[in-house]
Design a protein around this motif. Sequence first.
Motif, PDB file in Angstrom:
ATOM      1  N   LEU A 148     -53.631   6.943  22.181  1.00  0.00           N
ATOM      2  CA  LEU A 148     -52.809   6.127  21.303  1.00  0.00           C
ATOM      3  C   LEU A 148     -52.274   4.929  22.072  1.00  0.00           C
ATOM      4  CD1 LEU A 148     -50.774   8.852  19.367  1.00  0.00           C
ATOM      5  CD2 LEU A 148     -52.670   7.461  18.500  1.00  0.00           C
ATOM      6  N   ARG A 161     -49.784   1.218  21.488  1.00  0.00           N
ATOM      7  CA  ARG A 161     -48.972   0.367  20.619  1.00  0.00           C
ATOM      8  C   ARG A 161     -49.549  -1.047  20.685  1.00  0.00           C
ATOM      9  NH1 ARG A 161     -44.444   1.659  22.315  1.00  0.00           N
ATOM     10  NH2 ARG A 161     -43.790   2.983  20.581  1.00  0.00           N
ATOM     11  N   VAL A 191     -47.545  -1.740  15.732  1.00  0.00           N
ATOM     12  CA  VAL A 191     -48.092  -0.545  15.099  1.00  0.00           C
ATOM     13  C   VAL A 191     -48.750   0.299  16.171  1.00  0.00           C
ATOM     14  CG1 VAL A 191     -48.495  -1.761  12.907  1.00  0.00           C
ATOM     15  CG2 VAL A 191     -50.370  -1.540  14.569  1.00  0.00           C
ATOM     16  N   VAL A 192     -48.990   1.555  15.857  1.00  0.00           N
ATOM     17  CA  VAL A 192     -49.648   2.479  16.784  1.00  0.00           C
ATOM     18  C   VAL A 192     -51.028   2.825  16.234  1.00  0.00           C
ATOM     19  CG1 VAL A 192     -49.557   4.772  17.834  1.00  0.00           C
ATOM     20  CG2 VAL A 192     -47.456   3.408  17.594  1.00  0.00           C
ATOM     21  N   ARG A 193     -52.035   2.747  17.106  1.00  0.00           N
ATOM     22  CA  ARG A 193     -53.399   3.093  16.711  1.00  0.00           C
ATOM     23  C   ARG A 193     -54.083   3.849  17.853  1.00  0.00           C
ATOM     24  NH1 ARG A 193     -51.394   1.853  12.676  1.00  0.00           N
ATOM     25  NH2 ARG A 193     -52.137   0.426  11.042  1.00  0.00           N
ATOM     26  N   GLU A 229     -51.502   3.090   4.294  1.00  0.00           N
ATOM     27  CA  GLU A 229     -50.660   3.349   5.454  1.00  0.00           C
ATOM     28  C   GLU A 229     -50.678   4.811   5.911  1.00  0.00           C
ATOM     29  OE1 GLU A 229     -47.457  -0.234   5.475  1.00  0.00           O
ATOM     30  OE2 GLU A 229     -46.784   1.638   4.561  1.00  0.00           O
ATOM     31  N   PRO A 276     -51.488   6.605  12.525  1.00  0.00           N
ATOM     32  CA  PRO A 276     -50.629   7.510  13.312  1.00  0.00           C
ATOM     33  C   PRO A 276     -49.136   7.279  13.093  1.00  0.00           C
ATOM     34  CG  PRO A 276     -52.410   6.661  14.679  1.00  0.00           C
ATOM     35  CD  PRO A 276     -52.473   5.911  13.390  1.00  0.00           C
ATOM     36  N   ASP A 277     -48.751   6.015  12.842  1.00  0.00           N
ATOM     37  CA  ASP A 277     -47.330   5.708  12.657  1.00  0.00           C
ATOM     38  C   ASP A 277     -46.974   5.412  11.208  1.00  0.00           C
ATOM     39  OD1 ASP A 277     -48.755   3.372  12.471  1.00  0.00           O
ATOM     40  OD2 ASP A 277     -47.392   2.175  13.698  1.00  0.00           O
ATOM     41  N   LYS A 298     -47.961   2.965   9.369  1.00  0.00           N
ATOM     42  CA  LYS A 298     -47.814   1.533   9.112  1.00  0.00           C
ATOM     43  C   LYS A 298     -49.195   0.903   8.949  1.00  0.00           C
ATOM     44  CE  LYS A 298     -43.513   0.310  11.545  1.00  0.00           C
ATOM     45  NZ  LYS A 298     -42.966  -0.550  12.631  1.00  0.00           N
TER      46      LYS A 298
END
Length: 669
Positions: free
Chosen positions: A599, A601, A609-611, A632, A636-637, A639
């Motif tokens: 992961l 940021r 956002v987190v991916r 959304e 993971p987050d 967003k």
Amino acid sequence: MQPRQARATCPLDCPDACSLLVTLEGNRLLEVKGDPAHPITRGFACVKTYRYPERQHHPLRPLYPLRRVGRKGEGRFERVGWTEALDEIAERLRQILAESGPEAVLPYHYAGTMGLMQYEHPLAFFRALGASELETTICATAGRAAWEATYGHRFGTDPEEVPKARFILLWGINSLHTHTHLTPFLKEARHNGARIVHIDPYENLTSRFADEHIKIRPGTDAALAYGMARAIIQAGLHDRDYIARMTTGFEAFAQAALAWTPERVEAVTGVPAATVERLGLEFAQARASFIRTSYGLTRHPGGGSALRAVILLPALTGAWQYPGGGALLSTSGAFALNRKFLGGQHLLARRPAPPRRVNMTQLGTALTALKPPIRALFVFNSNPAVIAPRSDLVQKGLLREDLFTVVLEQALTETTRYADFVLPATTFLEHPDLYTAYGHYYLSWNEALLPPQGEARPNTWVFAELGRRLGLEEPTLYWDAETLARSLLDTDHPWLEGITLERLKAEGFVRLNIPRGYQPFTEQAGTPSGKIAFDPPPQVILTEPTAEFPLILLTPPAKHFLNSTYGHIERLVRAEGGEPFLLVHPEDAQAFGVKDGALVRIRSPHGAVVRRVRVTEAPIPGTVVLEGTWWEAPAPDGKGINWLTGEHLTDLGAGSTFHSNPVRLEPLD
């Protein structure tokens, strides 16, 4: 009950406008296939369209009017009847109109359906009301402005002529995902000896299909086009006779091109100097050279100028004179319909003063800072909570308790969570409509093939009912689809001669009366001068990273989604990987200390956002890629990617700049 088969046109925002054969049983859609009788569709549909039955009958489809009972953003509703819902909406509108005037009302809409009745005609209600005008800039306006400034008429090489091309540039388009039905024509061209080159910042399915993939830094397309033009001019391969007869401003363009040496182009674009020269010479020497481009390369600050530089290459070599040669961005300008009454266009001229205009790319700012404020928002055919730039501002604006929001929808999207009322909308199988295309030259008509699911109603029915409650007397607001279609077809343009609603009903689709083998821009252009405009020379406006944000984020389409339309279809989400992945080149992964599968940021000047990372050599170094406009929930987050994108606009057309977002990566594991 025996299954039955019928023909329909896919309503979604895709150049192919496919003709489909649908299998129905009772009130259910069982299967969707491509129509083998359609010269473009040729019997196959895309992977997304095959899953339309799941969308048609999805449990997240609203089937009854819903009224908010919780706080905005919670998505808690109660079922109400249509009469109650419409009466309450009309009463709120009366209050807003009395207190703030009609420009406090804003429609937010785009191409969730491309049928002209349900796509554009709802605007008759808002124009009769005197509401603010939405500038629909999120996709195509930069490209449209660039093409019109150069060629005037918004059409180009007939896709059915592409097999005659001898050199093909797929420039900034992942056509195997986003223009699938061009592929058989490309294969025929290759069989006939054509060479196919893909120009794109990252490797994708189209890159692997092409004979060569040229990776280019995002936003540097104008520099590459100028470098190719320089090579062509210096080799004397430009068509002097065609240029003298059909163009204006060549000398200034040539001077601008000569400044772009191969070495300078390489430094800016990342394309090797030798490749720049070779590409220009190959393009010119083939004569019947064809460029298929799209709107992706325009989504940069200099996107309009970049497209102009690219599409001037066929004018430089006179490629329009050769069968299969030229360029294509869109065929939409060939559909010379009588649009006088579509969406109440005629009402704009009656306004005592120009209406307030709101750029849809800047919805977040409009909802949070515009004075006097927007007090009523009607959303149809769109999902702005996810698809618009600056999701932080958009969702902050949608949370306003003083903003009355009505959403007409076929799915309970993120935007519906902020609605005061959610009104169930019909799908393309449940209402009649007329369809143009922007990737071919066939006009088509859909009948309603199924009764509406639950209490779903067409967009235009909703606004007509509100118009009655508000006492609006504009007659076009109350037209049905057939009346609108007859009005649109009431034109003396030769390309529409003999095309009637009765004929469309009988045949399903009809090709415009464009002669086979027609070669545009060989006798006249649609510009004021009647000639192709090299002038003014296109600017080179670069997409620049910064020291704080040294990477450029691209968000191109995914294979299994179309904008956000299929983002809730479970099998398509799984096929796309189950969650959105960020594609990172190994050099950039090492520089930022991120690992495959970890992961990360992603931070931009607007948010974070987190991916999950996928380390791959697909992108050019310095560029990170996230495919698709995901809902959304799978992230993971929680967003969407547009928490990172900005509201800055293009040089031409005031369009969106989704592909010019500087970011940095911050490892989380």
